[in-house]
Design an enzyme around this catalytic site. Structure first.
Site, PDB file in Angstrom:
ATOM      1  N   LYS A  77      24.476 -12.739  92.548  1.00 58.61           N
ATOM      2  CA  LYS A  77      25.098 -11.412  92.522  1.00 58.61           C
ATOM      3  C   LYS A  77      26.590 -11.551  92.244  1.00 58.61           C
ATOM      4  O   LYS A  77      27.252 -12.433  92.815  1.00 58.61           O
ATOM      5  CB  LYS A  77      24.853 -10.727  93.870  1.00 58.61           C
ATOM      6  CG  LYS A  77      25.320  -9.283  93.961  1.00 58.61           C
ATOM      7  CD  LYS A  77      24.904  -8.692  95.306  1.00 58.61           C
ATOM      8  CE  LYS A  77      25.355  -7.254  95.483  1.00 58.61           C
ATOM      9  NZ  LYS A  77      24.894  -6.687  96.757  1.00 58.61           N
ATOM     10  N   SER A 151      22.507  -2.611  96.779  1.00 56.09           N
ATOM     11  CA  SER A 151      23.464  -2.823  95.700  1.00 56.09           C
ATOM     12  C   SER A 151      23.092  -4.037  94.844  1.00 56.09           C
ATOM     13  O   SER A 151      23.616  -4.216  93.756  1.00 56.09           O
ATOM     14  CB  SER A 151      24.874  -2.995  96.279  1.00 56.09           C
ATOM     15  OG  SER A 151      24.927  -4.121  97.150  1.00 56.09           O
ATOM     16  N   SER A 175      21.141  -3.815 101.278  1.00 62.37           N
ATOM     17  CA  SER A 175      21.165  -4.175  99.854  1.00 62.37           C
ATOM     18  C   SER A 175      20.304  -5.377  99.501  1.00 62.37           C
ATOM     19  O   SER A 175      20.075  -5.646  98.322  1.00 62.37           O
ATOM     20  CB  SER A 175      22.603  -4.447  99.408  1.00 62.37           C
ATOM     21  OG  SER A 175      23.367  -3.273  99.522  1.00 62.37           O
TER      22      SER A 175
END
Length: 601
Positions: A77, A151, A175
């Site tokens: 990420k 997210s 997330s």
């Protein structure tokens, strides 16, 4: 994507070690799949393929048995630092070039993983939807019209679509769990502080957590075992030892909300899917136990209505002042509120949270884990773009309270609805119970017989555990108790059976002690700072194990040893106080090699 191709971490590593597939071939396949998938919104930056393949080829010179992630492609990420890539947090104006890996990425690389790219996210990790990024909206791997979940949108889609078998997300408010459900994959949110957050762009620094996405529970547990461990570079790091994966407990008590407390926002399909999941648990032998969920809901409201929003404001306050238009309008609206909070309001919320934590402690005294829907419903991208804040908030119904209450979580696929939307459950338990959640979650996921991610690939049978029967306890030996060595007869006299020869994770040092007969002492050191040490695993009955351990003289001790493939087993360690006069023989890689040289010297 044929079923004959290894998709899970376990299958890929096994194929690499057996020589039926090379790491370079696996990396090349990853890039081929990324091109075929053809969604530029999944990755913010992608490593040059030739560079990644060259790294995979260099791995061939290393000892595969000491690398638990030997040749595994990993996506990260883009709010987590990885050398060779800019870190953007999905905000071009914020972008910077890190000078070193985050600790988590550094440990993955040390275990043989190959980082291939940085994935898209809700900007500054603020959101559970995956649509708040200037880099586009990744397509959900199961259904194009669904949100990918956020997210950690790109990371979840990359695993769900079969581009990589492992990715890193983050999880402050859900997330690492909501996108796992929406892409039919496993999402592991470890105990706070278990994985170092050094090199992570903070969202809420006191609550942030690096999370793991993979296709199976065993794969997430393996990745966690590689990254877990204290880190001097992270003041929020905690030394939380990982326990072993065990069989499903006989009297498993699973907390479920009282009648009338569940929230589904009118989604009858999710309500039915959750009810079916509870029936599956009962069939597996678990006992549902009603609990009061209202204190958990109250905690969840604190996250965005309380002072923790000020932590998000701290991260972007300079950018908010100098270039507010560089921030996504929804992210800007949510975080700007953090500037208005007072110290008095903060302390008031902290006092209330402490009271809620005590209530949660009392709840978990009566149950082993809590089982909840991962999310109360699912939305399309069009629905979320039309109502961005309210629908995002709904998705956090069962996730927002988890880090505030210092719980660990495991999101597991539960079923595929008739309309093609995935449904998943989340298991929650107090910090430090990560191994328990993995132990029960793996059995549930296997029982669903769901295919992996978005692929039509069946789950492989569950890997056997080290303790194959209730009365047999495995023990790892590294020195004089090895086969053919001076004290091996002690094990045989207790009817011990040799299970396997293997190696530790590369986190140990070996010392020759001044004892009669000669013995080594093995010491756990910081992850990746030691070496993989050869050992044998023997199996003893529980009564024989007790006799054996009771007879062990100081300075030897029994502790938990992490193996090269991520499993944990009880075995011999040494008390560090006696190592002043001992010789460091780590370079030999094991007691046999050292003794062989000593005999010829």
């Amino acid at each position: 994507m044929g079923a004959e191709q290894p998709e899970t971490i376990a299958a890929i590593v096994a194929a690499h070690r057996a020589g039926t597939l090379t790491p370079a071939q696996t990396v090349a396949r990853t890039y081929r799949r990324i091109r075929d998938h053809n969604d530029p919104a999944v990755f913010i930056s992608l490593r040059d393929e030739k560079d990644a393949v060259a790294e995979a080829e260099r791995l061939a010179t290393k000892d595969a048995t000491s690398l638990p992630l030997y040749g595994v492609p990993v996506a990260v990420k883009d709010n987590i630092d990885a050398l060779g890539f800019p870190t953007t947090a999905a905000c071009p104006a914020f972008s910077y070039t890190p000078t070193r890996d985050s600790t988590a990425v550094e440990r993955l690389r040390a275990a043989g993983a190959i980082i291939i790219g940085k994935t898209n996210l809700d900007q500054f990790a603020t959101g559970l939807v995956g649509v708040r990024s200037p880099y586009g909206i990744p397509k959900n791997s199961i259904r194009d019209d669904l949100i990918p979940g956020g997210s950690s949108s790109g990371s979840a889609v990359a695993v769900g679509a079969g581009l990589v078998p492992l990715s890193l997300g983050t999880d402050t408010a859900g997330s690492g769990r909501v996108p796992a459900m929406l892409n039919n994959i496993v999402g592991l949110k470890p105990s706070l502080g278990m994985i170092s957050t050094a090199g992570l762009v903070p969202a809420c620094r006191t609550l942030d957590c690096i999370s793991v996405f993979a296709l199976t529970v065993d794969d997430t547990a393996l990745a966690l075992s590689v990254m877990a461990g204290p880190d001097q570079a992270d003041p929020f790091s905690r030394d939380r030892p990982l326990g072993p994966i065990t069989p499903l407990p006989a009297n498993l008590r699973l907390g479920v909300p009282r009648n009338g407390q569940l929230i589904f926002f009118g989604d009858k399909k999710v309500e039915a899917a959750y009810s079916d999941a509870l029936k599956r648990w009962t069939a597996l032998g678990a006992t549902p136990t009603e609990i009061d969920l209202e204190p958990f809901y109250e905690t969840a409201r604190l996250l965005y209505e309380g002072p923790w929003i000020a932590e998000r404001y701290l991260v972007i306050k300079n950018l908010l002042a100098s270039a507010p238009d560089a921030i996504h309008p929804v992210t800007r609206e949510i975080t700007a509120a953090g500037a208005r909070l007072t110290a008095a309001e903060t302390f008031s919320a902290l006092y209330r949270l402490q009271g809620l934590r005590k209530i949660a402690e009392r709840t978990f005294a009566h149950i082993d884990a809590l089982v909840l829907p991962t999310a109360p419903t699912a939305y399309t991208t069009a629905q979320v773009l039309a109502n961005p804040i309210e629908l995002n908030s709904r998705l956090g119904t069962y996730t927002n309270f988890v880090n505030l209450l210092d719980l660990c979580g495991l999101a597991v696929p539960a079923s595929m609805r008739a309309d093609g939307i995935p449904f998943g459950i989340t298991l929650l338990a107090p910090a430090g119970c990560d191994a328990l959640l993995a132990s029960i979650g793996r059995v549930f996921h296997a029982d669903t017989k769901l295919s992996l991610g978005a692929q039509r690939v069946a789950q492989a049978p569950l890997a056997p555990l080290l303790a194959s029967s209730g009365d047999e306890i495995p023990i790892a030996v590294v020195g004089a108790h090895l086969s053919g060595m001076a004290l091996n007869g002690e094990l045989k006299a207790l009817n011990g059976k040799l299970v396997e020869a293997t190696k530790t994770a590369p986190d140990y040092k070996l010392y020759a002690l001044k004892t009669t007969p000669p013995k080594p002492g093995m010491l756990r050191v910081e992850a990746g700072k030691g070496a993989a040490i050869e050992l044998e695993i023997w199996s003893l009955s529980s009564s024989a194990f007790g006799k054996f351990v009771n007879a062990i003289p100081a300075p030897m001790a029994i502790g938990t040893i992490r193996l090269a493939d991520g499993r944990s087993v009880k075995g011999f360690l040494v008390e560090p106080e006696v190592l002043g006069e001992a010789r460091d023989i780590t370079a030999y890689g094991g007691w046999r090699k050292y003794m062989k040289e000593a005999a010829t010297a």
